[in-house]
Design a protein around this motif. Structure first.
Motif, short mmCIF file in Angstrom:
data_model
loop_
_atom_site.label_atom_id
_atom_site.label_comp_id
_atom_site.label_asym_id
_atom_site.label_seq_id
_atom_site.Cartn_x
_atom_site.Cartn_y
_atom_site.Cartn_z
N SER A 26 0.76 -1.44 0.16
CA SER A 26 -0.07 -0.02 -0.03
C SER A 26 1.04 1.18 -0.14
CB SER A 26 -1.04 0.03 1.23
OG SER A 26 -0.21 0.09 2.39
N ARG A 27 2.19 1.23 0.49
CA ARG A 27 3.08 2.20 0.58
C ARG A 27 4.46 1.65 0.26
NH1 ARG A 27 1.03 7.01 3.50
NH2 ARG A 27 -1.13 6.59 4.15
N LEU A 28 5.11 2.69 -0.24
CA LEU A 28 6.87 2.21 -0.45
C LEU A 28 7.44 2.85 0.57
CD1 LEU A 28 6.69 3.12 -4.29
CD2 LEU A 28 6.47 0.91 -3.41
N SER A 29 8.34 2.07 0.95
CA SER A 29 9.30 2.39 2.20
C SER A 29 10.58 3.10 1.78
CB SER A 29 9.38 1.08 2.83
OG SER A 29 10.23 0.06 2.06
N GLY A 30 10.90 3.27 0.35
CA GLY A 30 12.07 3.84 0.09
C GLY A 30 12.03 4.22 -1.32
N PRO A 31 13.00 4.79 -2.00
CA PRO A 31 12.97 5.73 -3.24
C PRO A 31 12.50 4.52 -4.28
CG PRO A 31 15.32 5.14 -2.32
CD PRO A 31 14.37 4.61 -1.31
N VAL A 32 12.04 5.13 -5.19
CA VAL A 32 11.67 4.15 -6.55
C VAL A 32 12.38 4.85 -7.80
CG1 VAL A 32 9.60 3.38 -5.51
CG2 VAL A 32 9.49 5.59 -6.77
N THR A 33 12.46 4.05 -8.94
CA THR A 33 13.10 4.55 -9.99
C THR A 33 12.17 4.82 -11.22
OG1 THR A 33 13.59 2.22 -10.72
CG2 THR A 33 15.36 3.48 -9.64
N THR A 34 10.95 4.28 -10.89
CA THR A 34 9.65 4.57 -11.84
C THR A 34 8.59 5.11 -11.15
OG1 THR A 34 10.49 2.62 -13.04
CG2 THR A 34 8.51 3.38 -13.63
N ALA A 35 8.30 6.40 -11.81
CA ALA A 35 7.04 7.06 -11.17
C ALA A 35 5.77 6.19 -11.62
CB ALA A 35 6.88 8.50 -11.68
N ARG A 36 4.76 6.31 -10.69
CA ARG A 36 3.54 5.63 -11.01
C ARG A 36 2.94 6.05 -12.21
NH1 ARG A 36 0.50 7.52 -5.59
NH2 ARG A 36 0.58 9.47 -6.06
N SER A 37 3.02 7.43 -12.66
CA SER A 37 2.39 7.71 -13.58
C SER A 37 3.07 7.34 -15.05
CB SER A 37 2.38 9.31 -13.67
OG SER A 37 3.59 9.65 -13.76
N ASP A 38 4.20 6.63 -14.75
CA ASP A 38 4.88 5.97 -16.01
C ASP A 38 4.65 4.48 -16.20
OD1 ASP A 38 6.05 8.44 -16.49
OD2 ASP A 38 8.00 7.89 -15.32
N ARG A 59 -6.83 2.12 -9.38
CA ARG A 59 -5.66 1.62 -9.33
C ARG A 59 -5.32 0.64 -8.29
NH1 ARG A 59 -1.43 4.19 -12.25
NH2 ARG A 59 0.07 3.61 -10.76
N ALA A 60 -5.76 1.00 -6.87
CA ALA A 60 -5.58 0.26 -5.55
C ALA A 60 -6.29 -1.07 -5.87
CB ALA A 60 -6.02 1.09 -4.47
N GLN A 61 -7.66 -0.88 -6.55
CA GLN A 61 -8.54 -2.40 -6.71
C GLN A 61 -7.75 -2.96 -7.64
OE1 GLN A 61 -12.01 -0.16 -7.74
NE2 GLN A 61 -13.01 -0.74 -5.42
N ALA A 62 -7.03 -2.50 -8.69
CA ALA A 62 -6.49 -3.16 -9.86
C ALA A 62 -5.39 -4.26 -9.29
CB ALA A 62 -6.34 -2.70 -11.01
N LEU A 63 -4.44 -3.37 -8.21
CA LEU A 63 -3.65 -3.96 -7.87
C LEU A 63 -3.91 -4.74 -6.88
CD1 LEU A 63 -1.08 -0.82 -7.57
CD2 LEU A 63 -0.68 -2.77 -9.26
N HIS A 71 -3.08 -12.44 0.69
CA HIS A 71 -2.75 -10.88 1.21
C HIS A 71 -4.00 -9.74 0.85
CE1 HIS A 71 1.34 -12.03 2.39
NE2 HIS A 71 1.49 -12.75 1.26
N ARG A 72 -4.65 -10.23 0.04
CA ARG A 72 -5.68 -9.30 -0.55
C ARG A 72 -6.33 -8.38 0.58
NH1 ARG A 72 -7.67 -13.04 -5.79
NH2 ARG A 72 -5.54 -12.77 -6.57
N ASP A 73 -6.90 -9.31 1.57
CA ASP A 73 -7.61 -8.50 2.72
C ASP A 73 -6.89 -7.58 3.35
OD1 ASP A 73 -9.98 -10.28 2.21
OD2 ASP A 73 -9.50 -11.75 3.68
N ALA A 74 -5.59 -7.93 3.73
CA ALA A 74 -4.65 -6.90 4.49
C ALA A 74 -4.54 -5.67 3.46
CB ALA A 74 -3.57 -7.49 4.84
N LEU A 75 -4.35 -5.94 2.40
CA LEU A 75 -4.05 -5.07 1.35
C LEU A 75 -5.43 -3.91 1.31
CD1 LEU A 75 -2.08 -6.80 -1.48
CD2 LEU A 75 -1.28 -4.95 0.00
N THR A 76 -6.41 -4.50 1.12
CA THR A 76 -7.75 -3.80 1.07
C THR A 76 -8.09 -3.08 2.37
OG1 THR A 76 -8.70 -5.71 -0.25
CG2 THR A 76 -10.42 -4.17 0.97
N GLN A 77 -7.88 -3.62 3.45
CA GLN A 77 -7.98 -2.85 4.91
C GLN A 77 -6.94 -1.61 4.77
OE1 GLN A 77 -7.16 -4.95 8.32
NE2 GLN A 77 -7.45 -3.46 9.71
N GLN A 78 -5.61 -1.78 4.06
CA GLN A 78 -4.57 -0.84 4.16
C GLN A 78 -5.22 0.46 3.20
OE1 GLN A 78 -0.88 -2.80 3.23
NE2 GLN A 78 -0.95 -3.78 5.16
#
Length: 85
Positions: A26-38, A59-63, A71-78
């Motif tokens: 649900s959240r990234l914990s560090g830097p990323v190299t690809t923006a979500r919009s890309d 996007r959240a639902q699709a992921l 892990h889907r229930d925990a991700l849904t709750q988050q």
């Protein structure tokens, strides 16, 4: 770079889990190299999520749908706690 070519798409393929935890988070914990919009498409062994042009909620639902089933229930709750669902 693939998305810059005519008709090109940016695709990320990854396993849905690593060391018993979800690679879809649900959240990234560090830097990323690809923006979500890309990113156009993310693929796991549970399917593909076509993300281009989707809202944060969609996007959240699709992921969540391509995350490992255990892990889907925990991700849904988050996502709900983050105000995405």
């Amino acid at each position: 770079a693939a998305s810059l070519s005519e008709g090109g798409r940016s695709i990320i393929a990854l396993p849905s889990t690593a060391r018993q935890s979800s690679r879809i988070v649900s959240r990234l914990s560090g830097p990323v190299t690809t923006a979500r919009s890309d990113v156009d498409v993310i693929v796991t062994e549970h399917g593909s999520a076509h993300l281009r042009g989707l809202s944060g909620r969609d996007r959240a639902q699709a992921l969540i749908q391509i995350a490992a089933p255990e892990h889907r229930d925990a991700l849904t709750q988050q996502a709900q706690e983050a105000g995405l669902l």
